[in-house]
Design an enzyme around this catalytic site. Structure first.
Site, mmCIF file in Angstrom:
data_model
loop_
_atom_site.group_PDB
_atom_site.id
_atom_site.type_symbol
_atom_site.label_atom_id
_atom_site.label_comp_id
_atom_site.label_asym_id
_atom_site.label_seq_id
_atom_site.Cartn_x
_atom_site.Cartn_y
_atom_site.Cartn_z
ATOM 1 N N GLY A 158 0.805 -1.218 0.000
ATOM 2 C CA GLY A 158 0.000 0.000 0.000
ATOM 3 C C GLY A 158 0.839 1.269 0.000
ATOM 4 O O GLY A 158 2.069 1.229 0.157
ATOM 5 N N HIS A 159 0.170 2.395 -0.149
ATOM 6 C CA HIS A 159 0.899 3.667 -0.256
ATOM 7 C C HIS A 159 1.562 4.062 1.064
ATOM 8 O O HIS A 159 1.055 3.804 2.138
ATOM 9 C CB HIS A 159 0.020 4.787 -0.794
ATOM 10 C CG HIS A 159 -1.244 5.050 -0.056
ATOM 11 N ND1 HIS A 159 -2.061 6.094 -0.388
ATOM 12 C CD2 HIS A 159 -1.854 4.411 0.965
ATOM 13 C CE1 HIS A 159 -3.109 6.082 0.409
ATOM 14 N NE2 HIS A 159 -3.008 5.085 1.229
#
Lengths: 342, 342, 342
Positions: C234-235
């Site tokens: 994920g970011h």
């Protein structure tokens, strides 16, 4: 941008010096002079004392001497501030000479088609939509206006996308559903998947997502629904509006998911189920049967979240419970020496 | 198509008016006049009273006044009816001028190679196989006859596919296995993966599936096996014939999976195991050790399905069990006031 | 290659006839005359009696009459022997005429750019790096030296890769993070993801992996870390050095994973957590909260591995425990007939 001008664009009020200039949005710990930051979580309020940011987006009840943009939804204002201060460069209109666009395809005004993109027979692409390099649009596909399809996206025959749909790299829309009939010898025979996928407006689809076409009819993704990376949506699934599917979620065929549902990471949903509006399933939940609107579920098989939390706490103590049970059996046997335990 | 002609093609008997014309296959609720529908599940029999379909495929024991195609396997006849009434348009033979086909590659008669496909040195593609746009065939690959590889499929060096293999978009066949040796400093050094992947006839591989090449030797997928989207098959895995891997299944390296196995969605299998013929693992099962032929397993770590169902039911009541145990301890302590519980 | 020459290259000692010629590396059961094999696991020592291999890599304490390369790390020597005997053919330097390389992009000496690759504006590709067919490099990307990007890899705008990075087919680096702010009507508005992904030296990234760019700042993968297929990062996640993520692992946004961590297959980690150095999570573990350095965790929610193993053993006996508890209640009720259980 002058803070007070930004306030106008974001619909915020200014507190303090509205004449300061902000050029960039940064997180509260990384911000430097010239940066705009934000606090949308009470946990970060103390860091306002040490941030080097020039200005901050906060809720009106958060005190700070920094020049501030006031709003009751700082997170939303943050999103819009990023948009305002960091506008993403839009690829220019036009078709790259290397792209292969079928002469029967129809491209709207201002469409961008990147290198090596393929647009098939009778496909339609709405105005201002961007097809990045290596996007493949099979025959008969319809795509709305202002969409962005990143490189490596594949849209299979006759599928339909609404407007303002964003598709991250490598996603596959309309692959054959997983449908096979067993013959008398136990071998599987493919059921041709002649349905399509229909994606409504304002949907976002993550990288490497696979959404299967229906066997017959349509697989549907409702307006505003957001799908994270590596999610699997089976054939003939129907998903409502404003629903969120986090990374690596899998939904088996023919299941109906309601509006405003949240399925957290790695959740799995069996086929032919109905998941009501507003349901929340926490990460890794496995859902084998219908879930009523508004429920929060966890575990596998999924049960009510509060019950699951309590049962999980006891699970960790099972060896101790087993010992205590054994001890009780011994003590009760002592009380009743003539009667052995059954 | 006239119903009686279709009956001949599908090997069904006609009951009622065999002269009616059917043009389309639809689900029982969506069907309109002119449509053929089917009932393969007793649950749908009552809907025969209200369907607008012109004709129906049913088992001989299902009474209906509708013109009917009778068969003991209505689902299989349905699959074949879709094939008969909705033949998929086959891309024309020929190599698109934009494709890059190495001069040493050999293409069989009637092969279709779409835009921007790449066929590497010494690769062989069998008769009538379709390579959709953007398929990449590395050097030395061999592909059989009548295969369909959808856009974005990558087949790595020297891998071999049988005939009638269907590969959905974006699947990767023959990526390097995940093999690293630790050096004395705790750093990982790559083990070159010099094996291949061998896929037998009649296999279907879903969108965005990754099948790793063996370190040495072969990763094998057996005849007729069907693999759903986003499945991971590790290096040197061997999978038997007529096996089904549902979406997002993961199989770690060197494991052997038998014939006619079904692994439901999101099942994980550890490496170096043997999963016997006919095994069924329900969704999200985690398999840490060998499973004998014919077993049905569930849970993590996987246990017998029936035991797992019972234990799961008790799991949901664990807080209550804990309370009852505590109460018993109290009562027994009352009976034996001099002896504190241990 | 003469065994004693190979010994020199691998830093092994020779035992027995160092003049034998070995041409290939094979597994102990598949080896034939002319092959070099290896034993790195005591379980395989007995097979030395029956292998047809010409020579073997073993630990000095393993007795065998076969000509041997002696080393305390046979697995590492095996990796290097494969490299020595099966050198992978390096694509020739040069840019395929079909590739689209922006005139402002900078390619180092000896770079290979395959058919239909796209290298965007102001991108930089280091010396000897190989871009296989259909690799897409967005504008502003920087890639180090001696990297290999396999076909279908997409690297999004401004991301940075170190040197000797290997990326398997179809992986996506830098797709938009999954960030949305809810407006007052409950609709999601996209937060532009203006950060990047930074990948350090010697990282390997598997097929169809998705690594999201940060909302602001960087998503980071540390030196030497190895990521298997179909993993989701994920970011704003930060992963340390020499860490291993097995197939289908998912890590939600902003989580920090330490050095030398091992997350086994299908592990899920929630967002905003800290996973300490050296942590091991067994397959399918779900991690909802921080994990201290050195811990081994299992289950969902993750608990200490040893406790989980014991609790899992009791889980399988829950129906029996429930029966025993009921029986005890009955017996205690018999002892106290006047007092019904509460």
């Amino acid at each position: 941008m002058i803070l007070r001008d930004l306030a106008g664009r974001l619909g915020c009020e200014v507190r303090g010096d509205g004449a300061v200039d902000v050029v960039r949005v940064r997180g509260i710990d990384d911000a430097e002079p010239g940066d705009l930051t934000f606090v949308s979580n009470a946990r970060y309020v103390p860091r306002l004392a040490t941030t080097r940011a020039t200005a901050v987006i906060v809720s009106p009840d958060v005190p700070t001497p920094l020049p501030s943009l006031l709003t009751r939804n700082p997170y939303l204002a943050f999103a819009r501030a990023v948009e305002a201060l960091h506008p993403s460069p839009r690829p220019e209109a036009g078709v790259h000479p290397s792209a292969v666009v079928d002469p029967t395809a129809v491209l709207g005004a201002g469409v961008h088609v990147g290198p090596f993109a393929v647009v098939g027979r009778a496909a339609r692409v709405g105005a201002r939509t961007v097809l990045h390099p290596h996007v493949v649009i099979y025959p008969g596909v319809e795509i709305g206006e202002d969409c962005v399809l990143h490189s490596g996206v594949q849209v299979r025959e006759a599928c339909r996308l609404g407007s303002r749909v964003v598709v991250q790299n490598g996603a596959v829309i309309g692959s054959d559903g997983f449908g096979f009939a067993k013959d008398d010898a136990g071998r599987y025979e493919k059921i041709p998947q002649i349905g399509i996928v229909v994606i409504a407006d304002d949907v976002e689809i993550g990288a490497l997502v696979a959404i299967d076409r229906a066997a017959l009819g349509e697989t549907r993704i409702g307006r505003g629904t957001k799908i994270d990376n590596l999610v699997q949506v089976g054939h003939s699934v129907s998903i409502g509006a404003d629903t969120v599917l986090a990374g690596q979620v899998g939904i088996a065929g023919s299941t109906r998911v309601g509006d405003r549902v949240t399925l957290a990471g790695q959740v799995g949903v069996a086929g032919h189920l109905t998941i009501g509006d507003g349901v929340i399933a926490t990460a890794q939940t496995g859902i084998p049967s219908d879930v009523k609107a508004g429920q929060i579920v966890s575990g596998y098989p999924a049960i009510d979240n509060r019950g699951w939390l309590k049962s999980s706490a006891v699970f960790a103590k099972l060896p101790e419970l087993q010992r205590r049970l054994r001890e009780l059996e011994r003590r009760v046997a002592d009380l009743l020496p003539g009667k052995p335990p059954t």
